[in-house]
Design a protein around this motif. Structure first.
Motif, short mmCIF file in Angstrom:
data_model
loop_
_atom_site.label_atom_id
_atom_site.label_comp_id
_atom_site.label_asym_id
_atom_site.label_seq_id
_atom_site.Cartn_x
_atom_site.Cartn_y
_atom_site.Cartn_z
N MET A 46 0.85 -1.19 0.00
CA MET A 46 0.00 0.00 0.00
C MET A 46 0.89 1.25 0.00
O MET A 46 1.08 1.91 1.03
N ILE A 47 1.43 1.54 -1.17
CA ILE A 47 2.35 2.67 -1.31
C ILE A 47 2.26 3.21 -2.73
O ILE A 47 1.88 2.49 -3.66
N GLY A 48 2.59 4.46 -2.90
CA GLY A 48 2.55 5.07 -4.22
C GLY A 48 3.87 4.89 -4.95
O GLY A 48 4.90 4.63 -4.33
N PRO A 49 3.87 5.05 -6.27
CA PRO A 49 5.10 4.89 -7.06
C PRO A 49 6.17 5.92 -6.73
O PRO A 49 7.33 5.75 -7.12
N TYR A 50 5.81 6.96 -6.03
CA TYR A 50 6.76 8.00 -5.64
C TYR A 50 7.42 7.68 -4.30
O TYR A 50 8.32 8.40 -3.86
N GLY A 51 6.99 6.58 -3.63
CA GLY A 51 7.50 6.30 -2.29
C GLY A 51 8.29 5.02 -2.14
O GLY A 51 8.91 4.80 -1.10
N GLN A 52 8.28 4.16 -3.16
CA GLN A 52 8.94 2.86 -3.04
C GLN A 52 10.41 2.91 -3.43
O GLN A 52 10.77 3.40 -4.49
N ASP A 53 11.26 2.39 -2.55
CA ASP A 53 12.69 2.28 -2.84
C ASP A 53 12.90 1.07 -3.75
O ASP A 53 12.63 -0.06 -3.35
N SER A 54 13.34 1.29 -4.96
CA SER A 54 13.50 0.20 -5.94
C SER A 54 14.59 0.55 -6.93
O SER A 54 14.98 1.71 -7.07
N ASP A 55 15.06 -0.48 -7.64
CA ASP A 55 16.00 -0.23 -8.72
C ASP A 55 15.28 0.31 -9.94
O ASP A 55 15.83 1.08 -10.72
N LEU A 56 14.02 -0.13 -10.09
CA LEU A 56 13.22 0.31 -11.23
C LEU A 56 11.76 0.45 -10.82
O LEU A 56 11.14 -0.50 -10.37
N GLN A 57 11.24 1.65 -10.95
CA GLN A 57 9.82 1.91 -10.70
C GLN A 57 9.12 2.04 -12.05
O GLN A 57 9.57 2.77 -12.93
N ILE A 58 8.01 1.30 -12.21
CA ILE A 58 7.28 1.30 -13.47
C ILE A 58 5.85 1.78 -13.24
O ILE A 58 5.20 1.39 -12.27
N ILE A 59 5.37 2.63 -14.14
CA ILE A 59 3.95 3.00 -14.16
C ILE A 59 3.47 2.90 -15.61
O ILE A 59 4.26 2.67 -16.52
N CYS A 60 2.17 3.07 -15.79
CA CYS A 60 1.58 3.04 -17.13
C CYS A 60 0.94 4.38 -17.46
O CYS A 60 0.59 5.15 -16.55
N ALA A 61 0.76 4.65 -18.73
CA ALA A 61 0.11 5.89 -19.15
C ALA A 61 -0.65 5.67 -20.45
O ALA A 61 -0.14 5.03 -21.37
N PHE A 62 -1.87 6.18 -20.50
CA PHE A 62 -2.66 6.10 -21.74
C PHE A 62 -2.06 7.00 -22.81
O PHE A 62 -1.24 7.88 -22.52
N LYS A 63 -2.48 6.77 -24.03
CA LYS A 63 -2.05 7.64 -25.12
C LYS A 63 -2.47 9.07 -24.81
O LYS A 63 -3.58 9.33 -24.35
N HIS A 64 -1.56 9.98 -25.05
CA HIS A 64 -1.78 11.39 -24.71
C HIS A 64 -3.01 11.95 -25.44
O HIS A 64 -3.23 11.68 -26.62
N LYS A 65 -3.79 12.71 -24.68
CA LYS A 65 -4.98 13.36 -25.25
C LYS A 65 -4.68 14.83 -25.49
O LYS A 65 -4.19 15.53 -24.59
N ALA A 66 -4.98 15.28 -26.68
CA ALA A 66 -4.72 16.68 -27.02
C ALA A 66 -5.45 17.64 -26.08
O ALA A 66 -4.96 18.73 -25.77
N GLY A 67 -6.61 17.20 -25.59
CA GLY A 67 -7.40 18.04 -24.68
C GLY A 67 -6.90 18.03 -23.25
O GLY A 67 -7.42 18.77 -22.41
N GLY A 68 -5.92 17.20 -22.97
CA GLY A 68 -5.36 17.13 -21.61
C GLY A 68 -5.52 15.76 -20.99
O GLY A 68 -6.57 15.12 -21.14
N ASP A 69 -4.49 15.29 -20.29
CA ASP A 69 -4.53 14.00 -19.61
C ASP A 69 -5.05 14.17 -18.19
O ASP A 69 -4.95 15.25 -17.60
N THR A 70 -5.58 13.08 -17.64
CA THR A 70 -6.09 13.10 -16.28
C THR A 70 -4.99 12.71 -15.31
O THR A 70 -4.36 11.67 -15.46
N TYR A 71 -4.75 13.55 -14.32
CA TYR A 71 -3.77 13.27 -13.27
C TYR A 71 -4.47 13.45 -11.93
O TYR A 71 -4.87 14.55 -11.56
#
Length: 243
Positions: A46-71
């Protein structure tokens, strides 16, 4: 009177610390899954990708939307911790997010604990399916091996990009099944002298409290279903030139 005042001050300080850091001081909840399949210690944390100590942190992202991505949620927090690096790359059209597309970078100094950060594209949001996560799992495993990352962490952040079309646990299961299948191939290549010796030691699946239990259940099912199938794979050498 002095005792009451001390208690009130202690409570206020503790509450302030919680809001400043975004979490309590207790270690994040973490549960092991599987019995180290293929030598990898999988866990759901139960931790976010910004908080885990790792050699490699991976996340996913949808194809960019010209109108703006959701964050929102972990995706928003990760972008902020990285100094808007993710949104800058996407808004400038330098990481589109096509299915299987990857972008690797070293986080700015002291921004987050991870040594390297990898984004894997999910493709068009409207086309998202469990099979999408299978592609991501294969890419993630092979990139982890290529980068010699022994400690890997992954967060789908699909909900944090505003999408609710697939069950989080089922997506996690599909991802782990593909990680194991791809990694099994990597190990077989090593045994046959066709790849450099390397082993992933741990893989953390990051999940929020709402999806934590489901992720554990589904990933365990995925591991149990995948290992027998891997045991039935053809054992003949891949190459006719292999001795």
């Amino acid at each position: 009177m002095r005792t009451s005042l001390t208690l009130v001050c202690s409570f206020a300080i503790g509450l302030l610390a919680f809001h400043v850091h975004g979490e309590g001081t207790a270690a994040p909840k973490e549960t092991s899954v599987g019995s180290k399949p293929l030598g990898i210690a999988f866990s759901v944390k139960m931790i976010g990708p910004y908080g885990q100590d790792s050699d490699l942190q991976i996340i996913c992202a949808f194809k960019h939307k010209a109108g703006g991505d959701t964050y929102q949620g972990a995706m928003k927090d990760s972008d902020e911790k990285l100094g808007a690096l993710i949104s800058s790359l996407r808004n400038r059209g330098e990481f589109v997010g096509e299915l299987g597309e990857t972008l690797l970078f070293t986080p700015p100094k002291d921004a987050i604990p991870a040594k390297q950060f990898l984004i894997i594209g999910l493709g068009e949001e409207s086309a998202l399916s469990v099979d999408t996560l299978r592609v991501v799992g294969r890419v993630a495993a092979r990139e982890a091996v290529r980068l010699k990352a022994k400690r890997v962490a992954w967060a789908p952040v699909i909900r944090d990009e505003g999408n609710t079309s697939i069950d989080v646990g089922e997506g996690d299961r599909a991802f782990v099944e593909s990680v194991l299948s791809a990694y099994d191939t990597e190990l077989r290549l090593q045994v046959q002298g066709l790849a450099e010796k390397f082993a992933i030691s741990e893989w953390v699946i990051e999940a929020g409290p709402t999806y934590f239990d489901s992720a554990i259940e589904q990933i365990n099912k995925g591991i149990d279903a995948t290992l027998p199938a891997l045991g039935q794979r053809d054992t003949k050498p891949y190459s006719t030139l292999t001795k």
